[in-house]
Scaffold this active site. Structure first.
Site, PDB file in Angstrom:
ATOM      1  N   ASP A  47       0.835  -1.192   0.000  1.00  0.00           N
ATOM      2  CA  ASP A  47       0.000   0.000   0.000  1.00  0.00           C
ATOM      3  C   ASP A  47       0.873   1.246   0.000  1.00  0.00           C
ATOM      4  OD1 ASP A  47      -2.937   1.151   0.851  1.00  0.00           O
ATOM      5  OD2 ASP A  47      -1.331   2.260   1.854  1.00  0.00           O
ATOM      6  N   TYR A  52       2.780  10.053  -0.203  1.00  0.00           N
ATOM      7  CA  TYR A  52       3.877   9.442   0.557  1.00  0.00           C
ATOM      8  C   TYR A  52       5.235   9.749  -0.067  1.00  0.00           C
ATOM      9  CZ  TYR A  52       0.212   6.473   2.681  1.00  0.00           C
ATOM     10  OH  TYR A  52      -0.904   6.003   3.312  1.00  0.00           O
ATOM     11  N   LYS A  77      -3.108   5.997  -4.025  1.00  0.00           N
ATOM     12  CA  LYS A  77      -4.217   6.903  -3.724  1.00  0.00           C
ATOM     13  C   LYS A  77      -3.990   8.276  -4.350  1.00  0.00           C
ATOM     14  CE  LYS A  77      -3.964   4.750   0.850  1.00  0.00           C
ATOM     15  NZ  LYS A  77      -2.527   4.400   0.819  1.00  0.00           N
ATOM     16  N   HIS A 110      -7.968   9.519  -1.324  1.00  0.00           N
ATOM     17  CA  HIS A 110      -7.277   9.485  -0.036  1.00  0.00           C
ATOM     18  C   HIS A 110      -8.118  10.066   1.108  1.00  0.00           C
ATOM     19  CE1 HIS A 110      -2.870   9.177   1.487  1.00  0.00           C
ATOM     20  NE2 HIS A 110      -3.718   8.899   2.451  1.00  0.00           N
TER      21      HIS A 110
END
Length: 274
Positions: A47, A52, A77, A110
């Site tokens: 994931d 990120y 996401k 998200h």
């Protein structure tokens, strides 16, 4: 008894592993090594997310692993600043390029925000219809967001990834998602280590010869929750996966659920007003 590679079947028939690796706040060589370690240990679900900042490293580790693409499940996401129809389509292409993948297994919104998520969802429906995504879903959506989405969409989200751990079990949301065939997935399933000193969990762990973290993760699995514990430490990544050789009793599962206190450690989705 369950196994590391066992999967749940999403509402569109796609198989998603019950267990995977989360990569939040892991970057560079650190995340690349974590993903490589996880795949070597038998993890098959990874994931990540655009925000990120590690999609490129995740993709490189996947490519270098030698694991067949069709046995992997990769989630990413769309971030808040990319929400909207056209911007989501562009963000998706960027994520695919960074990951080095033509098809994403699961693409999530998200955070819901206020209203943009409806246009974002239309973009996800298009990507799904074009076969660019095997399943589409949401993250951090509450019941009222899901109800609003239902009014204007033709596809029910396959997954809702939310904060979920023994101190915040989200029973009402879970019941709603079960009723509508939306798979619940937990982020921060270990409450970022804040449950290690809990006496109940320590007692159950001692009885089974397991760690508190392993007991919590096992509770998640037995509660029909997909779990993606994050770690960049090889020994922890291995420990987290060693939860398929024991089983909690119904009373133990119930007792752990009884720790619920409605205690969030993350943001309340209704407070994000973009």
């Amino acid at each position: 008894m369950m196994h590391l590679t066992d999967s749940t079947v999403l509402n569109n028939g796609v198989h998603m592993p019950w267990f995977g690796l989360g990569t939040y706040k892991a970057e560079g060589a650190e995340v690349a090594k974590a993903v490589a370690t996880a795949l070597e240990l038998g993890y098959r679900s990874i994931d990540t997310a655009a925000v990120y900042g590690n999609e490129e490293e995740v993709g490189q580790s996947i490519a270098a692993s030698g694991v067949a693409r069709d046995s992997l499940f990769v989630t990413t996401k769309v971030w808040n600043t990319d929400q909207g129809y056209d911007t989501t389509l562009r963000a998706f292409e960027t994520s695919c390029k960074k990951l080095g993948l033509d098809v994403i297994d699961l693409y999530l919104i998200h955070w819901p925000g206020q209203t943009l998520y409806k246009d974002t969802w239309r973009a996800l429906e298009r990507l799904y219809g074009e076969g660019r995504v095997r399943a589409i879903g949401v993250s951090n959506f509450q019941i009222h967001h899901l109800e609003e989405l239902k009014k204007e969409s033709s596809i029910v989200p396959a997954v809702n990834q939310v904060e979920l751990h023994p101190r915040f079990i989200q029973k009402e949301l879970r019941d709603y998602c079960t009723q509508h065939q939306i798979q619940i997935e937990a982020w921060a399933p270990l409450m970022k280590g804040r449950l290690q000193d809990n006496e109940l969990l320590q007692g159950i762990a001692g009885k089974h010869g397991k760690t508190v973290s392993q007991v919590i993760l096992r509770w998640g699995l037995q509660s029909s929750i997909v779990i993606i514990p994050k770690s960049v430490t090889a020994s922890r990544i291995k420990e987290n996966s060693e939860i398929f050789d024991f089983e909690l009793s119904a009373d133990e599962v119930s007792a752990i659920s009884g720790l619920d206190a409605g205690e969030r450690i993350g943001t309340n989705p209704d407070n994000l007003l973009f």
